[in-house]
Design an enzyme around this catalytic site. Structure first.
Site: not given
Length: 102
Positions: A23-25, A28, A50
């Protein structure tokens, strides 16, 4: 936000961050770890699966002042390019969507 012109050929990456299945979180967090010691001007390709990545990566670049280069042509899964800024704003170590406190 600094957005580069549409690329015919993407610059080759200095760093590639594989975020396949993340997932992007989480992506990152991984990206932040890889670029913490990278020099300004470094080109980074982020591999992302994602569906939110096409929105989240440009937004994150806007928040941090890195240049978003867009999707890298002919990549599967899709890779997105960015170039690290000299005057980049940092984010919280465990919360990449929040600016670091001064």
């Amino acid at each position: 936000m600094r957005v580069a012109q549409s690329l015919v050929a993407s610059p080759p990456p200095d760093i590639t961050v594989d975020g396949t299945g993340l997932l992007c979180v989480t992506l990152l967090l991984r990206l932040r770890k890889h670029i913490d010691t990278a020099a300004p001007g470094t080109v980074v390709h982020v591999i992302a699966t994602d569906p939110a990545a096409p929105l989240d990566l440009p937004a994150w670049c806007h928040m941090t002042d890195h240049a978003y280069l867009g999707p890298v042509p002919d990549t599967a899964p899709t890779a997105y390019g960015l170039q690290l800024a000299t005057s980049a704003r940092t984010t919280r170590a465990h919360a990449p969507w929040h600016p670091a406190t001064p």
